[in-house]
Scaffold this active site. Structure first.
Site, PDB file in Angstrom:
ATOM      1  CD1 TRP A 102      -0.456  -4.809   2.226  1.00 34.27           C
ATOM      2  CD2 TRP A 102      -0.266  -7.035   2.033  1.00 34.27           C
ATOM      3  NE1 TRP A 102      -1.441  -5.249   1.374  1.00 34.27           N
ATOM      4  CE2 TRP A 102      -1.354  -6.600   1.233  1.00 34.27           C
ATOM      5  CE3 TRP A 102       0.029  -8.395   2.072  1.00 34.27           C
ATOM      6  CZ2 TRP A 102      -2.137  -7.487   0.474  1.00 34.27           C
ATOM      7  CZ3 TRP A 102      -0.750  -9.286   1.320  1.00 34.27           C
ATOM      8  CH2 TRP A 102      -1.817  -8.824   0.532  1.00 34.27           C
ATOM      9  CG  ASP A 173       6.306  -5.780   0.986  1.00 31.15           C
ATOM     10  OD1 ASP A 173       6.357  -5.375  -0.189  1.00 31.15           O
ATOM     11  OD2 ASP A 173       5.304  -6.340   1.479  1.00 31.15           O
ATOM     12  CE  LYS A 197       0.763  -3.566  -4.461  1.00 34.04           C
ATOM     13  NZ  LYS A 197      -0.655  -3.688  -4.469  1.00 34.04           N
TER      14      LYS A 197
END
Ligand code: PMP
Length: 362
Positions: A102, A173, A197
């Protein structure tokens, strides 16, 4: 919700009491005769939902007053562009710490906006992926910000310390780590997280940004991605994802009632420990991350005999343990054990893993 334990990395399982409440009030929310998703985002009733959710998140994360909390669209990847649009001046430079897929994707996107100094601190130590201490990262002194991903959802690598950047704003992030453990927000310039999430359904992205970083967006920044516009308009520059916002509020209430981040953090430690112990104590399974960087939320693991992968997944599913297949880029298995996953779910997985190993021993 329906007798299964869902280990999906996201969209992920939500707390059962939240889903039950949402179901109970789905078509007639607070005696309005309609659903909360059918209300104007500017109605008094929805504004109250919005304000309550923000206040709850502020309280859960102890967000200082000089930070704005924005409820935006576009997911984590939207922020891969929004961050440089807003924070990287034309001709400017930013540091991107790449510890997994990511942060690598974030760096690639930022590359479209200016000079990106990529730092890759993951190395192999005794066969385990290890992140070099952040004090040794070759950060530039003239970067607009340092971007990193404290928890790599695919790779299962977590960085628990906040890097010291000597005044350069830190952008994180936190898509798969927000609300899972204590975070000192005051150390960050900006935190972003896709909701799907630990917060709620996909479609909502949370941005927590220090006020002094607002107001410097590039001229060509799409207005829906402009943090200042979002801040000035109470995250209602355009129609926000109202139902996701409402559900996030329910998740925040659930977490607050449970005892907040301190309580969930202890539960998360217990869950992760249980699963890593199972992996470490059984030669049937392995995980390739050093103990200092093992993710509390996403636990990748591999079967020593990968020819049993399909049998593992099928038998797990038959036992009500679903979505354990590893990300296609790394293979193997991955158990995502976010806040909503109860200890009983991890216990059930561990019991299954031990029994599976017994059954398939050569
Ligand atoms: N960052 C991280 C850490 C993620 O886990 C994800 C999604 N799994 C993303 C970014 C991308 O998020 P989205 O799909 O919401 O754009």
């Amino acid at each position: 919700m329906s007798g299964i334990f869902n280990f999906c990395a996201g969209p992920a399982m939500l707390p059962a009491p939240v889903m039950q409440k949402a179901q109970a009030e789905l078509v007639n929310w607070q005696a309005h005769g309609c659903s909360v998703m059918e209300l104007s985002h500017r109605s008094k009733s929805f504004m109250a939902v919005a304000e309550h959710a923000e206040a709850s998140l502020r309280s859960l994360m102890n967000i200082p007053d000089n930070y704005k909390v924005l409820f935006m669209h576009g997911g984590g990847r939207g922020q891969f562009s929004a961050v440089p649009f807003n924070l990287l001046p034309v001709g400017g430079k930013a540091d991107y710490v790449v510890t997994g897929s990511w942060s690598k994707a974030a760096a690639k996107e930022a590359n479209n906006f200016g000079e990106i100094n990529v730092i890759e601190p993951v190395s192999d130590v005794d066969g385990k992926k290890t992140v070099t201490d952040s004090s040794k990262w070759p950060l530039s002194s003239d970067s607009a910000y340092v971007h990193y991903c404290p928890n790599e959802t695919v790779d299962g690598i977590e960085i628990f310390d906040v890097p010291e950047t000597h005044g350069v704003p830190i952008v994180a992030d936190m898509s798969s780590t927000i609300l899972s453990r204590h975070i000192d927000v005051s150390k960050f310039g900006l935190i972003y997280a896709g909701a799907q999430k630990n917060i709620g359904p996909s479609g909502l992205t949370i941005v927590i940004v220090r006020e002094d970083l607002l107001g410097n967006a590039r001229k060509e920044t799409p207005s829906v991605f402009n943090y200042e516009y979002a801040a000035v308009n109470g995250s209602m520059y355009n129609t926000p994802p109202t139902f996701a916002w409402y559900l996030a509020g329910l998740v925040f209430d659930w977490l607050s009632e449970l005892g907040g981040v301190a309580t969930i953090s202890e539960i998360n430690q217990t869950k992760a420990q249980l699963l890593y112990n199972c992996i470490d104590n059984n030669s049937f399974y392995k995980n390739n991350i050093s103990s200092a960087n093992r993710s509390l939320m996403n636990v990748p693991f591999w079967l020593a005999d990968e020819s049993l992968n399909d049998a593992f997944l099928t038998e797990a599913e038959n036992a009500g343990l679903v979505a354990l297949k590893g990300h296609r880029s790394v293979g193997g298995m991955r158990a995502s054990i976010y806040n909503a996953m109860p200890l009983a779910g991890v216990q059930a997985l561990v019991n299954f893993m031990n029994a599976f190993a017994e059954r398939h021993k050569g």
